[in-house]
Motif scaffolding. Structure first.
Motif, mmCIF file in Angstrom:
data_model
loop_
_atom_site.group_PDB
_atom_site.id
_atom_site.type_symbol
_atom_site.label_atom_id
_atom_site.label_comp_id
_atom_site.label_asym_id
_atom_site.label_seq_id
_atom_site.Cartn_x
_atom_site.Cartn_y
_atom_site.Cartn_z
ATOM 1 N N TYR A 55 -14.596 -4.838 -21.859
ATOM 2 C CA TYR A 55 -13.697 -5.957 -21.571
ATOM 3 C C TYR A 55 -14.151 -6.619 -20.276
ATOM 4 C CZ TYR A 55 -9.188 -8.421 -21.577
ATOM 5 O OH TYR A 55 -8.203 -9.391 -21.627
ATOM 6 N N VAL A 56 -14.845 -7.742 -20.439
ATOM 7 C CA VAL A 56 -15.281 -8.496 -19.254
ATOM 8 C C VAL A 56 -14.072 -9.243 -18.711
ATOM 9 C CG1 VAL A 56 -16.792 -10.344 -18.402
ATOM 10 C CG2 VAL A 56 -17.631 -8.756 -20.151
ATOM 11 N N MET A 57 -13.698 -8.939 -17.483
ATOM 12 C CA MET A 57 -12.503 -9.572 -16.903
ATOM 13 C C MET A 57 -12.872 -10.911 -16.269
ATOM 14 S SD MET A 57 -10.456 -6.370 -15.234
ATOM 15 C CE MET A 57 -8.939 -7.317 -15.055
ATOM 16 N N LEU A 58 -12.273 -11.962 -16.792
ATOM 17 C CA LEU A 58 -12.544 -13.317 -16.309
ATOM 18 C C LEU A 58 -11.330 -13.784 -15.516
ATOM 19 C CD1 LEU A 58 -13.823 -14.523 -19.794
ATOM 20 C CD2 LEU A 58 -15.282 -14.081 -17.808
ATOM 21 N N ASN A 92 -10.008 5.510 -28.537
ATOM 22 C CA ASN A 92 -10.619 4.464 -27.702
ATOM 23 C C ASN A 92 -10.870 4.907 -26.284
ATOM 24 O OD1 ASN A 92 -8.373 3.724 -25.742
ATOM 25 N ND2 ASN A 92 -7.305 3.531 -27.696
ATOM 26 N N LYS A 93 -11.818 4.258 -25.656
ATOM 27 C CA LYS A 93 -11.894 4.221 -24.203
ATOM 28 C C LYS A 93 -12.233 2.788 -23.818
ATOM 29 C CE LYS A 93 -16.370 6.571 -24.337
ATOM 30 N NZ LYS A 93 -17.168 7.666 -23.823
ATOM 31 N N VAL A 94 -11.874 2.422 -22.604
ATOM 32 C CA VAL A 94 -12.006 1.020 -22.199
ATOM 33 C C VAL A 94 -12.908 0.939 -20.976
ATOM 34 C CG1 VAL A 94 -10.751 -0.989 -21.307
ATOM 35 C CG2 VAL A 94 -9.744 0.397 -23.132
ATOM 36 N N ASN A 95 -13.869 0.038 -21.036
ATOM 37 C CA ASN A 95 -14.679 -0.268 -19.855
ATOM 38 C C ASN A 95 -14.292 -1.655 -19.359
ATOM 39 O OD1 ASN A 95 -16.161 2.059 -19.878
ATOM 40 N ND2 ASN A 95 -17.961 1.152 -20.856
ATOM 41 N N LEU A 96 -13.733 -1.703 -18.185
ATOM 42 C CA LEU A 96 -13.421 -3.004 -17.587
ATOM 43 C C LEU A 96 -14.632 -3.451 -16.773
ATOM 44 C CD1 LEU A 96 -9.762 -2.415 -16.327
ATOM 45 C CD2 LEU A 96 -10.512 -3.539 -18.445
ATOM 46 N N ILE A 97 -15.067 -4.663 -17.026
ATOM 47 C CA ILE A 97 -16.262 -5.167 -16.337
ATOM 48 C C ILE A 97 -15.889 -6.446 -15.592
ATOM 49 C CG2 ILE A 97 -18.658 -5.939 -16.658
ATOM 50 C CD1 ILE A 97 -18.293 -4.583 -19.563
ATOM 51 N N PRO A 98 -15.633 -6.346 -14.309
ATOM 52 C CA PRO A 98 -15.320 -7.569 -13.559
ATOM 53 C C PRO A 98 -16.486 -8.561 -13.687
ATOM 54 C CG PRO A 98 -14.862 -5.601 -12.259
ATOM 55 C CD PRO A 98 -15.602 -5.146 -13.474
ATOM 56 N N PHE A 99 -16.160 -9.778 -14.048
ATOM 57 C CA PHE A 99 -17.191 -10.797 -14.281
ATOM 58 C C PHE A 99 -18.004 -11.058 -13.020
ATOM 59 C CE2 PHE A 99 -18.284 -15.413 -14.378
ATOM 60 C CZ PHE A 99 -19.201 -15.343 -15.414
ATOM 61 N N ASN A 100 -19.320 -11.137 -13.196
ATOM 62 C CA ASN A 100 -20.210 -11.521 -12.091
ATOM 63 C C ASN A 100 -20.493 -13.014 -12.206
ATOM 64 O OD1 ASN A 100 -21.031 -9.040 -10.662
ATOM 65 N ND2 ASN A 100 -21.768 -8.435 -12.688
ATOM 66 N N GLU A 101 -20.067 -13.756 -11.233
ATOM 67 C CA GLU A 101 -20.272 -15.221 -11.326
ATOM 68 C C GLU A 101 -21.761 -15.561 -11.245
ATOM 69 O OE1 GLU A 101 -17.854 -17.353 -8.502
ATOM 70 O OE2 GLU A 101 -16.068 -16.227 -9.060
ATOM 71 N N PHE A 102 -22.190 -16.542 -12.023
ATOM 72 C CA PHE A 102 -23.547 -17.059 -11.884
ATOM 73 C C PHE A 102 -23.485 -18.579 -11.898
ATOM 74 C CE2 PHE A 102 -22.864 -16.057 -16.383
ATOM 75 C CZ PHE A 102 -23.240 -17.220 -17.042
ATOM 76 N N LYS A 103 -24.530 -19.187 -11.411
ATOM 77 C CA LYS A 103 -24.548 -20.634 -11.192
ATOM 78 C C LYS A 103 -24.239 -21.399 -12.492
ATOM 79 C CE LYS A 103 -27.607 -23.773 -8.868
ATOM 80 N NZ LYS A 103 -29.019 -24.007 -8.756
ATOM 81 N N GLY A 104 -23.268 -22.279 -12.445
ATOM 82 C CA GLY A 104 -22.972 -23.138 -13.582
ATOM 83 C C GLY A 104 -22.184 -22.467 -14.692
ATOM 84 N N CYS A 105 -21.618 -21.290 -14.433
ATOM 85 C CA CYS A 105 -20.997 -20.537 -15.537
ATOM 86 C C CYS A 105 -19.592 -21.036 -15.893
ATOM 87 C CB CYS A 105 -20.941 -19.044 -15.209
ATOM 88 S SG CYS A 105 -19.865 -18.683 -13.803
ATOM 89 N N GLY A 106 -18.883 -21.603 -14.953
ATOM 90 C CA GLY A 106 -17.553 -22.114 -15.281
ATOM 91 C C GLY A 106 -16.462 -21.055 -15.352
ATOM 92 N N PHE A 107 -16.773 -19.814 -15.052
ATOM 93 C CA PHE A 107 -15.759 -18.758 -15.009
ATOM 94 C C PHE A 107 -15.694 -18.181 -13.611
ATOM 95 C CE2 PHE A 107 -17.192 -18.708 -19.462
ATOM 96 C CZ PHE A 107 -15.982 -18.880 -20.106
ATOM 97 N N ARG A 108 -14.532 -17.543 -13.339
ATOM 98 C CA ARG A 108 -14.363 -16.939 -12.017
ATOM 99 C C ARG A 108 -14.338 -15.423 -12.120
ATOM 100 N NH1 ARG A 108 -9.456 -17.549 -10.084
ATOM 101 N NH2 ARG A 108 -8.597 -18.924 -11.665
ATOM 102 N N ALA A 109 -14.734 -14.769 -11.042
ATOM 103 C CA ALA A 109 -14.571 -13.313 -10.968
ATOM 104 C C ALA A 109 -13.078 -13.020 -10.796
ATOM 105 C CB ALA A 109 -15.366 -12.766 -9.789
ATOM 106 N N PRO A 110 -12.591 -11.913 -11.342
ATOM 107 C CA PRO A 110 -11.182 -11.569 -11.143
ATOM 108 C C PRO A 110 -10.950 -11.070 -9.719
ATOM 109 C CG PRO A 110 -12.307 -9.798 -12.296
ATOM 110 C CD PRO A 110 -13.318 -10.890 -12.114
ATOM 111 N N THR A 111 -9.707 -11.161 -9.264
ATOM 112 C CA THR A 111 -9.415 -10.635 -7.912
ATOM 113 C C THR A 111 -9.319 -9.112 -7.990
ATOM 114 O OG1 THR A 111 -7.038 -10.705 -8.277
ATOM 115 C CG2 THR A 111 -8.060 -12.686 -7.311
ATOM 116 N N ARG A 112 -9.478 -8.480 -6.840
ATOM 117 C CA ARG A 112 -9.351 -7.012 -6.764
ATOM 118 C C ARG A 112 -7.951 -6.599 -7.234
ATOM 119 N NH1 ARG A 112 -13.150 -3.540 -7.099
ATOM 120 N NH2 ARG A 112 -11.682 -2.435 -8.361
ATOM 121 N N THR A 113 -6.946 -7.387 -6.851
ATOM 122 C CA THR A 113 -5.560 -7.052 -7.234
ATOM 123 C C THR A 113 -5.421 -7.067 -8.756
ATOM 124 O OG1 THR A 113 -4.971 -8.332 -5.275
ATOM 125 C CG2 THR A 113 -3.147 -7.633 -6.686
#
Ligand code: SF4
Length: 375
Positions: free
Chosen positions: A289-292, A314-335
């Motif tokens: 689950y890439v967190m956007l 199930n098991k869940v892997n949370l993957i905080p999004f890594n921003e890259f140039k021009g991607c249009g998505f944001r990294a999630p906050t730590r909170t």
């Protein structure tokens, strides 16, 4: 001119067939197979326990392909990214996550990817072509060679604190590992493995063959964005391999938007295929689950996620999004990450928030791009 057969494309039964076609006995295939995959022979001359005549015949009809990394980048956390240049100039990447005795290698299955997930850097590169079986297994063999030459030196802070998402720690039935062993293979590099099943299935057979790369099938994980018919085929043909599903959204509305594959195989159908996937014993489907930031990282998303997967081991892997140039998505906050994680943990879900291992060398999830072609 006859085209020579690359023996690294052949599973053991296929090699038997190839040699039988040349009038050779079955046991010769096991000898040659072991030379190639266990002793890493690059030429037929090295195969000292087979006759000179057969070696000559093989030289006329076959080749043993090889890959050597063109560049290796090492991150501050010990993660290594290998850049390979294929014979036709295409570039692919593999990423090693070293943990003493539990090295995990993430390999590529295609040059580029056709799936077009909006948040994925690899997806922006489009599909150039499928990798051959040989190119898939050659990534593993090249990294093994590098590990022998340059054993990983882990930073003092590494070790237990570094979480290997694809290692279940249960090694009671295995030999003590050496630092150069690769214990886990994750097919999660460039490309969608199930979009190249004709080559991926033989590659997995070579990986798990006791005469081949000798990996345990419970240490091989195939990741998919959700190609349902191919999930069914994988389950039929190699039932004991691990399955990871890149889910990333809890409503069809959002998933349609960020993962075009969902328009063909919506969430309900995808989860049915997960439920029916033949996993033995206590093994679980891994949901990636890439967190956007601001898009899929709310507590409502966490609640929906739990509802969707609760009847699947199930098991869940949370993957905080890594921003890259021009991607249009944001990294999630730590909170947001912590709250999402806590919601699931409190409800007894096995959840790992993947640290950004390798992010300083662009080796984190969805950041592989095969720089050769892009530069
Ligand atoms: S997330 Fe995976 S399937 Fe989607 S575009 Fe990227 S590499 Fe392809």
């Amino acid at each position: 001119m006859t085209v020579k057969t690359d023996l690294k494309n052949l599973t053991l039964p296929a090699l038997e067939q190839f040699l039988q076609g040349q009038g050779k006995e079955r046991f010769r295939a096991i000898q040659v197979f072991k030379w190639i995959f266990q002793k890493d022979a690059c030429t037929f001359d090295e195969m000292t326990n087979i006759s000179k005549e057969l070696r000559r015949e093989l030289t006329d009809t076959a080749v043993i392909s090889n890959l050597e990394a063109e560049a290796v980048e090492e991150g501050s956390d010990g993660t290594r990214k290998y850049l390979f240049k294929l014979a036709d100039g295409n570039g692919i990447e593999s990423v090693l996550i070293p943990i003493e005795g539990r090295n995990t290698l993430c390999i590529s299955s295609q040059a580029g990817c056709a799936m077009g997930c909006e948040f994925c850097l690899t997806g922006t590169f489009k599909l150039t072509r499928n990798l051959t079986t040989a190119e898939i297994v050659n990534q593993i063999m090249a990294v093994k060679r590098d590990l022998v030459r340059n054993p990983p030196t882990l930073p003092a802070s590494a070790g237990e604190s570094l979480v290997n998402n694809f290692d279940d720690d249960d090694d009671s039935d295995e030999h003590p590992p050496s630092p150069a062993d690769i214990r886990n293979i994750v097919m999660m590099g460039m490309g969608e493995p199930l979009h190249n099943l004709d080559n991926v299935i033989p590659a997995i057979r070579i990986m798990i063959d006791g005469n081949g790369l000798q990996l345990s099938n419970r240490r091989v994980t195939v990741s998919t964005c959700g190609l349902v018919p191919e999930m069914e085929r994988l389950g039929r043909e190699i039932p004991n391999v691990n399955l990871a599903v890149s889910l990333n959204a809890t409503t069809d509305e959002l998933r349609d938007r960020i993962m075009p594959v969902n328009r063909r195989y919506p969430i309900k159908e995808l989860l049915r295929a997960c439920r029916e996937f033949p996993l033995p014993g206590r093994r679980k489907v891994t949901f990636e689950y890439v967190m956007l930031g601001g898009l899929n990282d709310s507590l409502d998303d966490a609640k929906r996620l739990l509802r969707l997967i609760s009847d699947i081991p199930n098991k869940v892997n949370l993957i905080p999004f890594n921003e890259f140039k021009g991607c249009g998505f944001r990294a999630p906050t730590r909170t947001a990450i912590d709250a999402f994680h806590k919601y699931l943990i409190d409800r007894h879900v096995t959840v790992i928030t993947r640290d950004s291992r390798g992010s300083d060398i662009s080796a984190a999830c969805g950041q592989l791009k095969g720089r050769h072609v892009v530069d």
